[in-house]
Design an enzyme around this catalytic site. Structure first.
Site, PDB file in Angstrom:
ATOM      1  N   GLU A   4       0.709  -1.908   4.550  1.00 58.28           N
ATOM      2  CA  GLU A   4       1.225  -0.547   4.669  1.00 58.28           C
ATOM      3  C   GLU A   4       2.698  -0.562   5.040  1.00 58.28           C
ATOM      4  OE1 GLU A   4       0.191   3.683   6.938  1.00 58.28           O
ATOM      5  OE2 GLU A   4      -1.279   2.067   6.909  1.00 58.28           O
TER       6      GLU A   4
ATOM      7  N   GLU B 220     -12.614   3.057   5.505  1.00 57.69           N
ATOM      8  CA  GLU B 220     -12.603   2.587   6.894  1.00 57.69           C
ATOM      9  C   GLU B 220     -13.912   2.782   7.655  1.00 57.69           C
ATOM     10  OE1 GLU B 220      -8.123   3.203   8.476  1.00 57.69           O
ATOM     11  OE2 GLU B 220      -9.061   4.992   7.598  1.00 57.69           O
TER      12      GLU B 220
ATOM     13  N   ARG C 148      -5.182   7.330  17.436  1.00 57.53           N
ATOM     14  CA  ARG C 148      -6.483   7.379  16.753  1.00 57.53           C
ATOM     15  C   ARG C 148      -7.568   6.706  17.589  1.00 57.53           C
ATOM     16  NH1 ARG C 148      -8.589   8.404  11.279  1.00 57.53           N
ATOM     17  NH2 ARG C 148      -6.532   9.133  10.656  1.00 57.53           N
TER      18      ARG C 148
ATOM     19  N   GLN D 162       0.822  -1.206   0.000  1.00 60.91           N
ATOM     20  CA  GLN D 162       0.000   0.000   0.000  1.00 60.91           C
ATOM     21  C   GLN D 162       0.860   1.261   0.000  1.00 60.91           C
ATOM     22  OE1 GLN D 162      -2.648  -2.205   3.265  1.00 60.91           O
ATOM     23  NE2 GLN D 162      -3.250  -0.078   3.060  1.00 60.91           N
TER      24      GLN D 162
ATOM     25  N   ALA E 106      -5.722   5.438   5.687  1.00 60.84           N
ATOM     26  CA  ALA E 106      -6.485   6.508   6.343  1.00 60.84           C
ATOM     27  C   ALA E 106      -7.705   6.917   5.524  1.00 60.84           C
ATOM     28  CB  ALA E 106      -5.601   7.719   6.627  1.00 60.84           C
TER      29      ALA E 106
ATOM     30  N   ARG F 157      -7.495  -1.747   9.048  1.00 59.60           N
ATOM     31  CA  ARG F 157      -8.660  -0.942   8.677  1.00 59.60           C
ATOM     32  C   ARG F 157      -9.314  -0.272   9.896  1.00 59.60           C
ATOM     33  NH1 ARG F 157     -13.262  -3.489   4.700  1.00 59.60           N
ATOM     34  NH2 ARG F 157     -14.157  -1.529   3.939  1.00 59.60           N
TER      35      ARG F 157
ATOM     36  N   PHE G 109      -6.020  -3.976   3.599  1.00 55.45           N
ATOM     37  CA  PHE G 109      -6.639  -3.710   4.904  1.00 55.45           C
ATOM     38  C   PHE G 109      -5.668  -3.110   5.918  1.00 55.45           C
ATOM     39  CE2 PHE G 109      -8.663  -7.685   3.226  1.00 55.45           C
ATOM     40  CZ  PHE G 109      -9.800  -7.077   2.721  1.00 55.45           C
TER      41      PHE G 109
ATOM     42  N   PHE H 188      -7.504   1.670  11.907  1.00 51.98           N
ATOM     43  CA  PHE H 188      -6.270   2.212  12.476  1.00 51.98           C
ATOM     44  C   PHE H 188      -6.447   2.678  13.925  1.00 51.98           C
ATOM     45  CE2 PHE H 188      -2.452   5.008  12.398  1.00 51.98           C
ATOM     46  CZ  PHE H 188      -1.578   4.190  11.716  1.00 51.98           C
TER      47      PHE H 188
END
Length: 767
Positions: free
Chosen positions: A233, A719, A311, A198, A518, A343, A229, A345
Site C-alpha cells: 500500500e 480482511e 481501527r 496496491q 480496507a 491485512r 496483504f 489494518f
C-alpha cells in the site's frame, strides 16, 4: 452469466503455468539500469561521513545518489512527509536507505553498495514499548481515548474483576513477489512507472513530487501483484521514486527489486503491540465494565500508524455489546522499521484483546467460552424490529447483527458440544498430548475510516466486434478482483463472460483512485463498473427502441442476446448497429460510499457502511514435552452477503484463516539489543506451509444478502476471514489450560517455546 457464478480466477492458467507476468518479468528496453540501496547498519545515530568513492569506482556503476543530490522532495511517506527516500543527516533504524546505486545489473548494484564507508555516531536507540513510554516518544500529543458509558464508576459495583495483559507480535507480509518497480522515461520529461503496488495513484503522486512535474506527466500501470496483504500500500513508494529519479538523471529505463533479505530489513511490518485490560463481570460472564489500554509500536516514521491504531480501537468490541468501556491507545515511536498496513489494518489486534478477555472470564468462571461469548453479543435487530439498536464504543448503531443465528448454526454443524466433551475425556486420560477446542466470532467494519477514500471510478469500453474492456482503479494481487468485476460487467451488460476482459490498472484511464485496501476493492470498483455499464445499456436500449419500434423498458439484455416483443438480436449485432448509428460505446462510472461520516478526534460517528460477520471453531493438539502443536480441524461459517463468486470467496476465507493462525503461532519477528532484525529470511521466519493447514478444513458461506445496497448485495471478503485465525490461538490456550489449574496467560505468537512456557504457568511452576 450470473455475477454469483463460481468461476476460476481470470489468470489461473497463467499462475499455475508460470506465465503470469509480474513487474520483474516485463521485458526491459536495451540499456536498462538497475538500482540498489546502501543501508544503515545502525538503529539511531548521526551521519558523520559518507565515503562512496569505492562504490562509484566499481565496474558497471553509472550513478550514485545521496540525499544532497536529490533535486526536489526527498520523501516517500504516505502521510506526514516524515520519511525521506535517503537519510539526510540522521538514521532512524537499521536498514534505512542512505544512498542509491545505479548500475548495469541488479547484482552489480548490490555488490557495489557494500563497498561504502560510512561513519555514524551512535545515539541511544528506542526499541521497545517500555523505552518509548519512558522517553515519551510517541506520535500525537497523547493517547487517543474512546469511552462509552461510565466505566470507572461501573467498575466499582462489579461482582468479579480480572486484570491481564497480552503481547502481540508483528508480522512480515511475505508476499511471494517482492517489492519491484520499473521506470521508463518519455517525451517532455514524462515518466511511465510499472510498480508492484496496491496504490497506483499514490505512486503517481510521490513520483510527480520527487521530479517536480505535474501528475498528468506520470502514468502508473499495475498488471498484477504476487501478493500484497497491505505491504504494497505504501512500501512500494521508495522503489518507484528511486527508479524515476535515476531515469530522470540518466535518461535510461531504470529498474529496482528487493532481494528477500532486503525486503525484510527495509520494509514495515504489522504493528506489534501490548494490550492491558481490566474487566468487571457478573456470575454469568456478562461484562459490566471494561478498560483497555493499547500500546502500539509504530516504528520510526508515521506511515499509516494512526489509522491502524484507530481501527484497533474500532474493533476492540468485536461482537460484544459492552455497556461501559474505555479504550486508550498509545502510538509509540521507536527506532525500528516503520510499521505499516497489514491485512485487517489493526482490527486483528483489537479483536485479540477482547477475545482474550472473554477467554479469561470463561476460565475464571469454569464456563463454556462459546456460551460466555454469546451472552455478551449485540442483539439481533431482525428478531426485535422495534428495539433500539445497541451502539458501539464509537457511537455507531449496530443494526445488522447476525452472529446469534450464525453461531448456533456453526456449533451444530461442527458438533461443537460433543467434540468439546470428547476433548475433555481425551485430556483426562492422556498426559503427553493435550487437545484444545475454541470458538471465536468476527464482526468487522467495512469502509476506509478516512472518508474521502471511499470513492472509485471506472471506464468501460465496447469495441465494434462486441468485445468489452473494463478499466477500474482496483489492483489485482491474487484475490480475484478482476474476475469478480468482469462478472459484474457481464451481468450488468447482459453480455457473455467470454467477451469481457479487465485491463491493467492505469492512472491515465481511471484517475485519483484509492488503494485496493480496507477490503473495499469489489465494493467500490464493482459499483463504479456497474454505473458505467448502466449508462451504456441505457444508450443501447434507446438505440434498439428507436430502430425497431419497441419501448426501452421492454428490451432485455441477457447472456449475449437482446430480446423484446417480436425481436431477437445478438449482442454483436446490436453493438455493430450502434456503432454505425454513431452511438458512444464508452462510458465512465463513479461511486462514493453513502451514509458514512467519522470524526476520529472525537471517536464518534459512522466509520463503516456495514459489518461482515463470521465464526470459527478450531481444534488443536499440543505436545506437553516440547510445546509443539498442530491444528487438527477448523470449521468456518462466513458472511459474504450474496457472494459475487463463492469459489473465490472460499479461497480468501481459507487463506485468511491460515495467515491469521500463522501470525498468532509461528511467525516471530526478533530484533536484537542493537535494533538489528534477526529474522529476515525464510530460514529464520516461519510462515505456515501447506502442511500446517488443518487436516479437516470445512468452510461454508452464510446464505444471506447484505442489508446495504452494495454491488449485488455482496459483502467484502478480503480482511474479515483473517480474524478466524484467532480461534487457533484460543484453542492452543484451551489445550494449555488442561495442563494445570491456573490461567495459562498464553502470549502471541504462540510458538512452541511460548506454549511450553505457558504450560508451566498453568501448572503454577513458572518462575
Amino acid at each position: 452469466m450470473s455475477a454469483a457464478a463460481s468461476l476460476p480466477h481470470d489468470a489461473a492458467r497463467q499462475h499455475v503455468s508460470g506465465s503470469a507476468r509480474y513487474v520483474d518479468d516485463i521485458p526491459t528496453p536495451q540499456g536498462t539500469l538497475h538500482l540498489a540501496f546502501g543501508l544503515s547498519s545502525c538503529a539511531a545515530g548521526q551521519i558523520r561521513s559518507v565515503d562512496l568513492s569505492a562504490v562509484r569506482a566499481c565496474p558497471g556503476v553509472h550513478l550514485v545518489l545521496e540525499a544532497k543530490d536529490l533535486p526536489h522532495a526527498n520523501d516517500v511517506s504516505p502521510s506526514a512527509h516524515d520519511e525521506p527516500l535517503l537519510a539526510d543527516g540522521h538514521v532512524h533504524y537499521a536498514g534505512q536507505p542512505i544512498f542509491l546505486v545505479v548500475a548495469e545489473s541488479h547484482h552489480l548494484a548490490r555488490r557495489a553498495a557494500r563497498l561504502a564507508k560510512i561513519e555514524i555516531t551512535d545515539e541511544p536507540a528506542i526499541l521497545t514499548i517500555e523505552q518509548a513510554l519512558a522517553a515519551e516518544n510517541r506520535f500525537e500529543d497523547g493517547p487517543r481515548i474512546y469511552t462509552k458509558g461510565t466505566p470507572q464508576s461501573a467498575m466499582k459495583g462489579v461482582i468479579h474483576r480480572l486484570q491481564g495483559q497480552i503481547n502481540l507480535g508483528g508480522q512480515e507480509h511475505f508476499y511471494l513477489e517482492g517489492q519491484a518497480a520499473l521506470a521508463l522515461p518519455g517525451d517532455h520529461g514524462d515518466m511511465v512507472i510499472h510498480s508492484s503496488t496496491q496504490h497506483p495513484t499514490e505512486i503517481q503522486h510521490k513520483v510527480a513530487e520527487a521530479l517536480n512535474i505535474a501528475q498528468h506527466a506520470v502514468r502508473v500501470e499495475v498488471r498484477r501483484m504476487g501478493g500484497g496483504f497491505g505491504g504494497k500500500e505504501s512500501q512500494g513508494n521508495a522503489l518507484a521514486v528511486a527508479c524515476a529519479l535515476a531515469a530522470s538523471f540518466t535518461g535510461r529505463p531504470c529498474k529496482m527489486r528487493y532481494d528477500r533479505d532486503d525486503d525484510f530489513i527495509i520494509t514495515g511490518k504489522r504493528h506489534d503491540c501490548r494490550i492491558d485490560y481490566d474487566v468487571g463481570f457478573d456470575d454469568s460472564g456478562r461484562v459490566q465494565a471494561l478498560e483497555f489500554t493499547h500500546y502500539f509500536r509504530c516504528g520510526w516514521a508515521l506511515d499509516l500508524s494512526l489509522p491502524v491504531a484507530d481501527r484497533a480501537m474500532l474493533h476492540a468490541d468485536n461482537a460484544y455489546d459492552l455497556p461501559h468501556v474505555k479504550i486508550t491507545s498509545h502510538r509509540l515511536k521507536t527506532n525500528t522499521q516503520s510499521a505499516t498496513a497489514f491485512r485487517g489494518f489493526g482490527g486483528p489486534q483489537g479483536m485479540v484483546g477482547i477475545e482474550r478477555v472473554m477467554d479469561h472470564i470463561a476460565h475464571s468462571l469454569s464456563c463454556d467460552p462459546a456460551e460466555v461469548r454469546r451472552r455478551n453479543y449485540y442483539p439481533e435487530m431482525s428478531s426485535k424490529p422495534a428495539a433500539r439498536p445497541s451502539v458501539t464504543p464509537y457511537q455507531m448503531d449496530v443494526t445488522d447483527f447476525i452472529l446469534g443465528d450464525m453461531t448456533e448454526s456453526l456449533l451444530q454443524r461442527c458438533d461443537y458440544h460433543a467434540r468439546k466433551a470428547e476433548v475433555a475425556r481425551w485430556n483426562a486420560s492422556h498426559a503427553l498430548l493435550k487437545r484444545g477446542i475454541a470458538f471465536s466470532p468476527v464482526k468487522f467494519g467495512i469502509s476506509f475510516t478516512l472518508t474521502h477514500l471511499n470513492q472509485a471510478g471506472a471506464l468501460v469500453q465496447i469495441y465494434t466486434d462486441g468485445s468489452v474492456l473494463i478499466n477500474h482503479g482496483g489492483t489485482e494481487m491474487g484475490q480475484g478482483l478482476f474476475q469478480k468485476l468482469t462478472q459484474v460487467a457481464a451481468r450488468s451488460l447482459g453480455a457473455q463472460q467470454a467477451v469481457i476482459r479487465a485491463s491493467a490498472t492505469d492512472t491515465s484511464k481511471v484517475p485519483n483512485s484509492s488503494a485496493t485496501a480496507a477490503s473495499s476493492g469489489a465494493d467500490l470498483n464493482g459499483m463504479a463498473v456497474q454505473a458505467a455499464c448502466d449508462t451504456l445499456i441505457g444508450r443501447l436500449k434507446d438505440h434498439v427502441a428507436a430502430q425497431h419500434g419497441v419501448k426501452p423498458e421492454e428490451i432485455t439484455f441477457a447472456e449475449g442476446q437482446v430480446t423484446a416483443p417480436g425481436l431477437v438480436l445478438t449482442w454483436q449485432e446490436v453493438i455493430a448497429s450502434a456503432y454505425e448509428a454513431r452511438i458512444s460505446l464508452s462510458a465512465t462510472g463513479f461511486y462514493k460510499t453513502p451514509e458514512i461520516a467519522w470524526d476520529r478526534i472525537k471517536g464518534a460517528g459512522r466509520p463503516f457502511l456495514y459489518f461482515a460477520y463470521g465464526a470459527a471453531v478450531t481444534e488443536v493438539v499440543i505436545d506437553t514435552l516440547t510445546g509443539e502443536n498442530r491444528i487438527l480441524r477448523c470449521d468456518i461459517l462466513h458472511d459474504c452477503g450474496a457472494s459475487l463468486n463463492p469459489a473465490l470467496d472460499i479461497g480468501q476465507i481459507e487463506g485468511g484463516f491460515v495467515q491469521g493462525a500463522g501470525w498468532l503461532t509461528t511467525e516471530e519477528l526478533v530484533w536484537d539489543a542493537s535494533g538489528q532484525l534477526k529474522t529476515h529470511a525464510p530460514s529464520t521466519y516461519k510462515i505456515p506451509a501447506c502442511s500446517d493447514r488443518p487436516e479437516v478444513f470445512n468452510v461454508d458461506l452464510w446464505p444471506g444478502r447484505n442489508a446495504q445496497k452494495t454491488i449485488y448485495r455482496s459483502k467484502a471478503v478480503g480482511e474479515p476471514p483473517f480474524m478466524h485465525g484467532i480461534s487457533a490461538f484460543l484453542a492452543l490456550s484451551n489445550a494449555v489450560a488442561a495442563c494445570g489449574p491456573h490461567y495459562p496467560d498464553l502470549q502471541a505468537p504462540a510458538t512452541s517455546e511460548e506454549v511450553f512456557n505457558a504450560m508451566a504457568r498453568a501448572r503454577g511452576s513458572a518462575s
